[in-house]
Design a protein around this motif. Structure first.
Motif, PDB file in Angstrom:
ATOM      1  N   THR A  66      25.201 -23.405 -15.094  1.00  0.00           N
ATOM      2  CA  THR A  66      24.577 -23.288 -16.411  1.00  0.00           C
ATOM      3  C   THR A  66      23.537 -24.380 -16.570  1.00  0.00           C
ATOM      4  O   THR A  66      23.826 -25.560 -16.356  1.00  0.00           O
ATOM      5  CB  THR A  66      25.633 -23.426 -17.525  1.00  0.00           C
ATOM      6  OG1 THR A  66      26.668 -22.459 -17.308  1.00  0.00           O
ATOM      7  CG2 THR A  66      25.014 -23.209 -18.889  1.00  0.00           C
ATOM      8  N   ASP A  68      20.707 -26.124 -19.150  1.00  0.00           N
ATOM      9  CA  ASP A  68      20.155 -26.298 -20.490  1.00  0.00           C
ATOM     10  C   ASP A  68      19.134 -27.431 -20.441  1.00  0.00           C
ATOM     11  O   ASP A  68      19.468 -28.548 -20.026  1.00  0.00           O
ATOM     12  CB  ASP A  68      21.254 -26.645 -21.490  1.00  0.00           C
ATOM     13  CG  ASP A  68      22.082 -25.426 -21.865  1.00  0.00           C
ATOM     14  OD1 ASP A  68      21.583 -24.616 -22.670  1.00  0.00           O
ATOM     15  OD2 ASP A  68      23.201 -25.285 -21.345  1.00  0.00           O
ATOM     16  N   THR A 115      12.240 -25.175 -24.462  1.00  0.00           N
ATOM     17  CA  THR A 115      13.690 -25.237 -24.284  1.00  0.00           C
ATOM     18  C   THR A 115      14.084 -24.133 -23.320  1.00  0.00           C
ATOM     19  O   THR A 115      13.361 -23.135 -23.161  1.00  0.00           O
ATOM     20  CB  THR A 115      14.449 -25.051 -25.609  1.00  0.00           C
ATOM     21  OG1 THR A 115      14.125 -23.763 -26.145  1.00  0.00           O
ATOM     22  CG2 THR A 115      14.079 -26.133 -26.609  1.00  0.00           C
ATOM     23  N   HIS A 117      17.726 -22.107 -21.504  1.00  0.00           N
ATOM     24  CA  HIS A 117      19.163 -21.919 -21.262  1.00  0.00           C
ATOM     25  C   HIS A 117      19.332 -20.702 -20.363  1.00  0.00           C
ATOM     26  O   HIS A 117      18.773 -19.635 -20.629  1.00  0.00           O
ATOM     27  CB  HIS A 117      19.934 -21.695 -22.566  1.00  0.00           C
ATOM     28  CG  HIS A 117      21.352 -21.268 -22.323  1.00  0.00           C
ATOM     29  ND1 HIS A 117      22.346 -22.155 -21.989  1.00  0.00           N
ATOM     30  CD2 HIS A 117      21.932 -20.031 -22.324  1.00  0.00           C
ATOM     31  CE1 HIS A 117      23.486 -21.495 -21.807  1.00  0.00           C
ATOM     32  NE2 HIS A 117      23.256 -20.207 -22.013  1.00  0.00           N
TER      33      HIS A 117
END
Length: 201
Positions: A66, A68, A115, A117
């Motif tokens: 993951t 971010d 940003t 994710h």
């Protein structure tokens, strides 16, 4: 040692043991790593005023990675981003790209702020740089090598831009304490305070 203090310590140990056992059964978090991104952390360093942060969760058991990221103030516009692995020394040097090329899927491109994710399946060849997989004898070897490097501070997140094609801001990823360990400490604090008060009497 006073009897009441001895009993209190025993209760504290029991609480920690029980909580630890419960956490093992109920919680299986990925390994978490974080870093601050800057031009000063590049090799060689650059004068970019840009800042950013990256958090990586990696769980070999479930084959999940993951990512971010937040970033702002790039002097150039973003081109691609990767995790590089594995440097010879923790927190220093350079290494080849470990993750997919030319960049992470859908990573913001052509911008100075952004940003990101995304959750990747590390059992898939497409998540990796082919050269990294081949040099570690396959996907399982690549997963193990990346995990070891992340645990030892030998992997870094690098954000490349038109200002600095080799990387405008980067940071070496560092392990974050497991949530279960933090929870154990927090739940044990009231007992520690009780002990401290009793000792003062």
């Amino acid at each position: 040692m006073p009897i009441h203090l001895s009993k209190s310590l025993a209760l504290l140990a029991l609480a920690f043991t029980t909580l630890s056992a419960g956490a093992t059964v109920q919680i299986a978090p990925a390994h978490i790593y974080t870093t601050q991104l800057s031009g000063a952390s590049e090799d060689p360093p650059n004068a970019s005023p840009a800042t950013g942060s990256a958090t990586v969760g990696f769980d070999i058991a479930t084959h999940t990675l993951t990512i971010d990221v937040t970033f702002s103030g790039l002097l150039g516009t973003s081109t691609n981003a990767h995790i590089h692995c594995c440097t010879a020394l923790p927190g220093a040097g350079t290494a080849g790209v470990a993750t997919m090329t030319p960049s992470f899927t859908e990573f913001p491109s052509g911008v100075t702020n952004g940003t990101y994710h995304h959750v990747f399946d590390t059992s898939l060849a497409s998540t990796w740089n082919t050269g990294f997989v081949n040099s570690h004898g396959g996907i399982a070897g690549a997963e193990a090598a990346l995990l070891a490097a992340l645990d030892n501070g030998q992997a870094y997140f690098n954000l490349h831009s038109t200002f600095a094609p080799g990387g405008e801001i980067r940071g070496f990823l560092q392990p974050v304490p497991e949530p279960a360990g933090i929870a154990m400490l927090a739940l044990g604090m009231p007992l520690l305070l009780v002990l401290a008060r009793r000792r003062q009497r």
